[in-house]
Design an enzyme around this catalytic site. Structure first.
Site, PDB file in Angstrom:
ATOM      1  N   CYS A 290      62.572 -86.457  -9.359  1.00  0.00           N
ATOM      2  CA  CYS A 290      63.724 -86.805  -8.513  1.00  0.00           C
ATOM      3  C   CYS A 290      64.985 -87.114  -9.315  1.00  0.00           C
ATOM      4  O   CYS A 290      66.068 -87.178  -8.732  1.00  0.00           O
ATOM      5  CB  CYS A 290      63.375 -87.964  -7.594  1.00  0.00           C
ATOM      6  SG  CYS A 290      62.874 -89.457  -8.479  1.00  0.00           S
TER       7      CYS A 290
ATOM      8  N   ASP B 298      58.187 -89.341 -11.699  1.00  0.00           N
ATOM      9  CA  ASP B 298      59.407 -90.142 -11.622  1.00  0.00           C
ATOM     10  C   ASP B 298      59.392 -91.100 -12.810  1.00  0.00           C
ATOM     11  O   ASP B 298      58.371 -91.252 -13.493  1.00  0.00           O
ATOM     12  CB  ASP B 298      59.433 -90.919 -10.285  1.00  0.00           C
ATOM     13  CG  ASP B 298      60.768 -91.605 -10.013  1.00  0.00           C
ATOM     14  OD1 ASP B 298      61.741 -91.353 -10.757  1.00  0.00           O
ATOM     15  OD2 ASP B 298      60.840 -92.407  -9.067  1.00  0.00           O
TER      16      ASP B 298
ATOM     17  N   GLN C 254      65.627 -88.269  -0.389  1.00  0.00           N
ATOM     18  CA  GLN C 254      65.103 -87.553  -1.556  1.00  0.00           C
ATOM     19  C   GLN C 254      63.913 -86.686  -1.156  1.00  0.00           C
ATOM     20  O   GLN C 254      63.829 -85.513  -1.516  1.00  0.00           O
ATOM     21  CB  GLN C 254      64.665 -88.562  -2.629  1.00  0.00           C
ATOM     22  CG  GLN C 254      63.968 -87.937  -3.826  1.00  0.00           C
ATOM     23  CD  GLN C 254      64.890 -87.094  -4.661  1.00  0.00           C
ATOM     24  OE1 GLN C 254      65.953 -87.536  -5.059  1.00  0.00           O
ATOM     25  NE2 GLN C 254      64.486 -85.857  -4.950  1.00  0.00           N
TER      26      GLN C 254
ATOM     27  N   ARG D   3      68.960 -81.864  -2.187  1.00  0.00           N
ATOM     28  CA  ARG D   3      69.402 -83.129  -1.600  1.00  0.00           C
ATOM     29  C   ARG D   3      70.623 -82.877  -0.711  1.00  0.00           C
ATOM     30  O   ARG D   3      70.744 -83.418   0.393  1.00  0.00           O
ATOM     31  CB  ARG D   3      69.785 -84.128  -2.708  1.00  0.00           C
ATOM     32  CG  ARG D   3      68.640 -84.775  -3.446  1.00  0.00           C
ATOM     33  CD  ARG D   3      67.953 -85.862  -2.640  1.00  0.00           C
ATOM     34  NE  ARG D   3      68.868 -86.914  -2.243  1.00  0.00           N
ATOM     35  CZ  ARG D   3      69.220 -87.947  -3.013  1.00  0.00           C
ATOM     36  NH1 ARG D   3      68.728 -88.062  -4.245  1.00  0.00           N
ATOM     37  NH2 ARG D   3      70.031 -88.881  -2.559  1.00  0.00           N
TER      38      ARG D   3
ATOM     39  N   HIS E  20      62.647 -93.871  -0.235  1.00  0.00           N
ATOM     40  CA  HIS E  20      63.713 -92.931  -0.613  1.00  0.00           C
ATOM     41  C   HIS E  20      63.576 -91.688   0.268  1.00  0.00           C
ATOM     42  O   HIS E  20      63.265 -90.591  -0.208  1.00  0.00           O
ATOM     43  CB  HIS E  20      63.579 -92.570  -2.093  1.00  0.00           C
ATOM     44  CG  HIS E  20      64.834 -92.048  -2.722  1.00  0.00           C
ATOM     45  ND1 HIS E  20      65.969 -91.735  -1.974  1.00  0.00           N
ATOM     46  CD2 HIS E  20      65.162 -91.787  -4.024  1.00  0.00           C
ATOM     47  CE1 HIS E  20      66.908 -91.310  -2.785  1.00  0.00           C
ATOM     48  NE2 HIS E  20      66.458 -91.332  -4.033  1.00  0.00           N
TER      49      HIS E  20
ATOM     50  N   ARG F 207      72.910 -97.317   0.037  1.00  0.00           N
ATOM     51  CA  ARG F 207      71.969 -97.260  -1.089  1.00  0.00           C
ATOM     52  C   ARG F 207      71.913 -98.663  -1.679  1.00  0.00           C
ATOM     53  O   ARG F 207      72.889 -99.142  -2.260  1.00  0.00           O
ATOM     54  CB  ARG F 207      72.465 -96.237  -2.120  1.00  0.00           C
ATOM     55  CG  ARG F 207      71.573 -96.076  -3.343  1.00  0.00           C
ATOM     56  CD  ARG F 207      72.187 -95.044  -4.274  1.00  0.00           C
ATOM     57  NE  ARG F 207      71.518 -95.023  -5.573  1.00  0.00           N
ATOM     58  CZ  ARG F 207      70.509 -94.215  -5.894  1.00  0.00           C
ATOM     59  NH1 ARG F 207      70.040 -93.364  -4.999  1.00  0.00           N
ATOM     60  NH2 ARG F 207      69.972 -94.253  -7.098  1.00  0.00           N
TER      61      ARG F 207
END
Length: 315
Positions: free
Chosen positions: A274, A234, A142, A302, A139, A112
């Site tokens: 998210c 988001d 996700q 997830r 991402h 990440r």
């Protein structure tokens, strides 16, 4: 209940959804559903017994850290958390040397970080699978969890309309590609200057030609949510953009997901985020805690989506 892992996934990286065919994306989702059911029923599934996942975090996280660490444990393996202070990468060791070394110790790497190029370079030199836990560009894990959630709640994906309200960021990029892969229409509502990157849109449109998905960008959030099955939002300023947050709020003030906007979508629309959320900014408490919200189901998924990815590529 038995689980058979398709050997064609073995040893592959998971850097971007675009690297997988529509059929492969659906196969990952089907495995995620099966693993989730087994977990809920208390059926052990140690598909990665004795295997170790190195988890490199150049950016902090709640959901990525916990879901990967718990996920590899539930698969019978072990997760090793590696912060910038734990690696010589933070002191100037090359990505190449890090990849070559970690490949001798581990069975997989999750990273990440900031630049997509770093993830791709790590994967190039590593002889073990590399999974993209987030970059500034993409991402993908996700969105695999998100698509799993939509499939659970709606029973189908093809022909659904998903409206993304906000910045054309990494989540938006992967949602466009993911939607295209599964035949889901995705419309992005954003202010001028904040649209998704042209190259990402071009990639997604190419996939959409095969599945029949429609992808487009508008300025008006009300237009975007008209007839929507899914509303997704988001934060307006992503991690690392904190200095720009105040300025961005001026552009995004009318892009808040609130009761008024929700009323313009289908009555059974589901609302996604998210996380982490800036409550009262991009989404109101009323919506996030309301009956249309699936935000925390989405967060849970997830875990299940990433377990499927790990099981397949690290088998």
């Amino acid at each position: 209940m038995t689980v058979e892992l398709n050997p064609k996934f073995k040893g592959r990286d998971f850097l971007a959804i675009r690297d997988y065919t529509s059929e492969e994306v659906m196969e990952i989702l089907e495995l995620a559903q099966k693993l989730k059911k087994m977990q809920k029923e208390g059926i052990p599934h140690p598909l990665l017994a004795g295997k170790t996942l190195g988890m490199i975090f150049q950016k902090p996280s709640t959901r990525t850290r916990v879901s990967f660490e718990v996920g590899i444990y539930q698969l019978g393996g072990y997760g090793l958390f590696l912060s910038p202070n734990d690696l010589q990468m933070g002191r100037g060791e090359t990505i190449k040397d890090t990849a070559l070394t970690l490949s001798r110790y581990l069975d997989g790497i999750m990273i990440r970080t900031f630049a997509q190029e770093e993830v791709e370079e790590l994967a190039y030199w590593a002889s073990i699978p590399v999974i993209n836990g987030l970059t500034d560009l993409l991402h993908p894990c996700q969105i695999m969890g998100d698509i799993l959630t939509i499939l659970e709640k709606k029973g189908t994906l093809k022909g659904l309309k998903c409206a993304f309200i906000g910045d054309g960021n990494n989540v938006c990029h992967s949602l466009l590609v993911g939607g295209a892969k599964v035949g889901m229409d995705v419309v992005v509502a954003c202010p001028p200057g904040f649209a998704p990157k042209d190259e990402i849109m071009a990639q997604a449109l190419k996939d959409a030609e095969e599945t029949g998905a429609k992808l487009w960008v508008v300025e008006d959030p009300a237009e975007a949510v008209d007839g929507a099955d899914v509303i997704y939002t988001d934060v307006w300023a992503s991690m690392g953009q904190e200095k720009e947050a105040h300025e961005k709020e001026k552009h995004f003030a009318r892009y808040q997901v609130n009761a008024s906007l929700l009323g313009k979508a289908k009555p059974d629309v589901i609302v996604m985020h998210c996380l982490p959320a800036k409550r009262g900014r991009e989404i109101t408490d009323e919506v996030m805690d309301g009956p249309n919200s699936v935000v925390f189901d989405e967060a849970e998924n997830r875990l299940h989506a990433q377990k499927a990815i790990m099981a397949l590529v690290m088998q």
